[in-house]
Design a protein around this motif. Structure first.
Motif, PDB file in Angstrom:
ATOM      1  N   ARG A  20       0.834  -1.205   0.000  1.00  0.00           N
ATOM      2  CA  ARG A  20       0.000   0.000   0.000  1.00  0.00           C
ATOM      3  C   ARG A  20       0.871   1.258   0.000  1.00  0.00           C
ATOM      4  O   ARG A  20       0.605   2.203  -0.741  1.00  0.00           O
ATOM      5  N   ALA A  21       1.918   1.247   0.815  1.00  0.00           N
ATOM      6  CA  ALA A  21       2.826   2.397   0.850  1.00  0.00           C
ATOM      7  C   ALA A  21       3.515   2.578  -0.508  1.00  0.00           C
ATOM      8  O   ALA A  21       3.646   3.709  -0.997  1.00  0.00           O
ATOM      9  N   ASP A  22       3.918   1.469  -1.127  1.00  0.00           N
ATOM     10  CA  ASP A  22       4.546   1.542  -2.449  1.00  0.00           C
ATOM     11  C   ASP A  22       3.568   2.093  -3.486  1.00  0.00           C
ATOM     12  O   ASP A  22       3.932   2.919  -4.318  1.00  0.00           O
ATOM     13  N   MET A  23       2.313   1.623  -3.442  1.00  0.00           N
ATOM     14  CA  MET A  23       1.313   2.108  -4.391  1.00  0.00           C
ATOM     15  C   MET A  23       1.027   3.593  -4.185  1.00  0.00           C
ATOM     16  O   MET A  23       0.878   4.344  -5.153  1.00  0.00           O
ATOM     17  N   ASP A  24       0.941   4.013  -2.925  1.00  0.00           N
ATOM     18  CA  ASP A  24       0.723   5.436  -2.651  1.00  0.00           C
ATOM     19  C   ASP A  24       1.877   6.284  -3.185  1.00  0.00           C
ATOM     20  O   ASP A  24       1.663   7.341  -3.788  1.00  0.00           O
ATOM     21  N   PHE A  25       3.103   5.800  -2.975  1.00  0.00           N
ATOM     22  CA  PHE A  25       4.272   6.509  -3.476  1.00  0.00           C
ATOM     23  C   PHE A  25       4.229   6.611  -5.000  1.00  0.00           C
ATOM     24  O   PHE A  25       4.452   7.685  -5.572  1.00  0.00           O
ATOM     25  N   LEU A  26       3.922   5.484  -5.665  1.00  0.00           N
ATOM     26  CA  LEU A  26       3.877   5.488  -7.124  1.00  0.00           C
ATOM     27  C   LEU A  26       2.754   6.395  -7.639  1.00  0.00           C
ATOM     28  O   LEU A  26       2.917   7.081  -8.653  1.00  0.00           O
ATOM     29  N   ARG A  77       1.664   9.100  -6.170  1.00  0.00           N
ATOM     30  CA  ARG A  77       2.145  10.476  -6.030  1.00  0.00           C
ATOM     31  C   ARG A  77       3.156  10.815  -7.134  1.00  0.00           C
ATOM     32  O   ARG A  77       3.132  11.922  -7.686  1.00  0.00           O
ATOM     33  N   GLU A  78       4.014   9.858  -7.446  1.00  0.00           N
ATOM     34  CA  GLU A  78       5.005  10.084  -8.504  1.00  0.00           C
ATOM     35  C   GLU A  78       4.321  10.278  -9.850  1.00  0.00           C
ATOM     36  O   GLU A  78       4.693  11.171 -10.620  1.00  0.00           O
ATOM     37  N   ILE A  79       3.337   9.458 -10.156  1.00  0.00           N
ATOM     38  CA  ILE A  79       2.607   9.581 -11.430  1.00  0.00           C
ATOM     39  C   ILE A  79       1.885  10.925 -11.491  1.00  0.00           C
ATOM     40  O   ILE A  79       1.876  11.600 -12.519  1.00  0.00           O
ATOM     41  N   ALA A  80       1.275  11.325 -10.367  1.00  0.00           N
ATOM     42  CA  ALA A  80       0.595  12.625 -10.331  1.00  0.00           C
ATOM     43  C   ALA A  80       1.590  13.755 -10.584  1.00  0.00           C
ATOM     44  O   ALA A  80       1.290  14.705 -11.327  1.00  0.00           O
ATOM     45  N   ALA A  81       2.780  13.662  -9.995  1.00  0.00           N
ATOM     46  CA  ALA A  81       3.792  14.701 -10.199  1.00  0.00           C
ATOM     47  C   ALA A  81       4.251  14.724 -11.658  1.00  0.00           C
ATOM     48  O   ALA A  81       4.416  15.802 -12.253  1.00  0.00           O
ATOM     49  N   ILE A  82       4.419  13.555 -12.259  1.00  0.00           N
ATOM     50  CA  ILE A  82       4.830  13.480 -13.670  1.00  0.00           C
ATOM     51  C   ILE A  82       3.744  14.085 -14.553  1.00  0.00           C
ATOM     52  O   ILE A  82       4.035  14.846 -15.483  1.00  0.00           O
ATOM     53  N   ARG A  83       2.485  13.780 -14.271  1.00  0.00           N
ATOM     54  CA  ARG A  83       1.388  14.340 -15.067  1.00  0.00           C
ATOM     55  C   ARG A  83       1.354  15.867 -14.947  1.00  0.00           C
ATOM     56  O   ARG A  83       1.075  16.561 -15.921  1.00  0.00           O
ATOM     57  N   MET A  84       1.596  16.372 -13.755  1.00  0.00           N
ATOM     58  CA  MET A  84       1.595  17.828 -13.576  1.00  0.00           C
ATOM     59  C   MET A  84       2.719  18.459 -14.406  1.00  0.00           C
ATOM     60  O   MET A  84       2.521  19.498 -15.046  1.00  0.00           O
ATOM     61  N   HIS A  85       3.887  17.822 -14.407  1.00  0.00           N
ATOM     62  CA  HIS A  85       5.005  18.362 -15.191  1.00  0.00           C
ATOM     63  C   HIS A  85       4.750  18.209 -16.683  1.00  0.00           C
ATOM     64  O   HIS A  85       5.161  19.051 -17.478  1.00  0.00           O
ATOM     65  N   LEU A  86       4.081  17.112 -17.073  1.00  0.00           N
ATOM     66  CA  LEU A  86       3.789  16.919 -18.489  1.00  0.00           C
ATOM     67  C   LEU A  86       2.766  17.927 -18.984  1.00  0.00           C
ATOM     68  O   LEU A  86       2.728  18.249 -20.169  1.00  0.00           O
TER      69      LEU A  86
END
Length: 168
Positions: free
Chosen positions: A116-122, A124-133
């Protein structure tokens, strides 16, 4: 006068029985093997053969053997003794299985929490990548802009290649 122990200190227990040291792991393994065997069809077949043989010898009196006549008190004593040992062995085996199940469940919970912690981290990372994209030009956007520029260029070339009217 000897001073007595105060009430805050526990009284030492005296046992008249000798202390027996058992390897709890070996005894537990024995209990599990016994419980596992008692839960098989082979055990029931063996016990059935034993009881039929016992009763046959004591009713018919084959070879003059008749040590436990009807109502087979000795056979009942044997079953009572067997039950008095089987029940604690089965309970011990169940307790050991319960401990293993609890350890397995705790490990599963730990792994689920880590996942669950790994999925939450991923996430957040995907959300950050989408914001930058969102700030970057996408392939479709660049293609659209290039097509627009090509159309503009083609229109300018057509205008440049048109014959000019003389007199204007």
């Amino acid at each position: 006068m000897a001073e007595r122990n105060p009430l805050s200190e526990p009284k030492t227990r005296r046992s008249f029985l000798p202390k027996v040291q058992l390897d709890s792991e070996a005894f537990g393994a024995f209990a599990e093997a016994a419980a596992r065997f008692m839960g098989t069809g082979k055990f029931i077949v063996y016990m059935t053969i034993f009881v039929i043989t016992w009763i046959t010898f004591n009713v018919v009196g084959i070879f003059g053997f008749r040590w436990d006549v009807y109502p087979f008190i000795l056979l009942n004593l044997f079953f009572s003794t067997q039950a008095s040992y089987a029940a604690p062995l089965i309970l011990l085996a169940q307790n050991r299985q319960e401990v293993r199940d609890k350890l397995s469940l705790d490990e599963d919970r730990r792994m689920a929490a880590q996942s669950r912690a790994d999925m939450d981290f991923l996430a957040r990372e995907i959300a950050a990548i989408r914001m930058h994209l969102g700030d970057l030009a996408t392939r479709d956007f660049v293609r659209g802009e290039l097509r627009s520029e090509l159309r503009d260029l083609a229109e300018r070339l057509e205008k440049a290649n048109e014959p000019k009217e003389e007199g204007s």
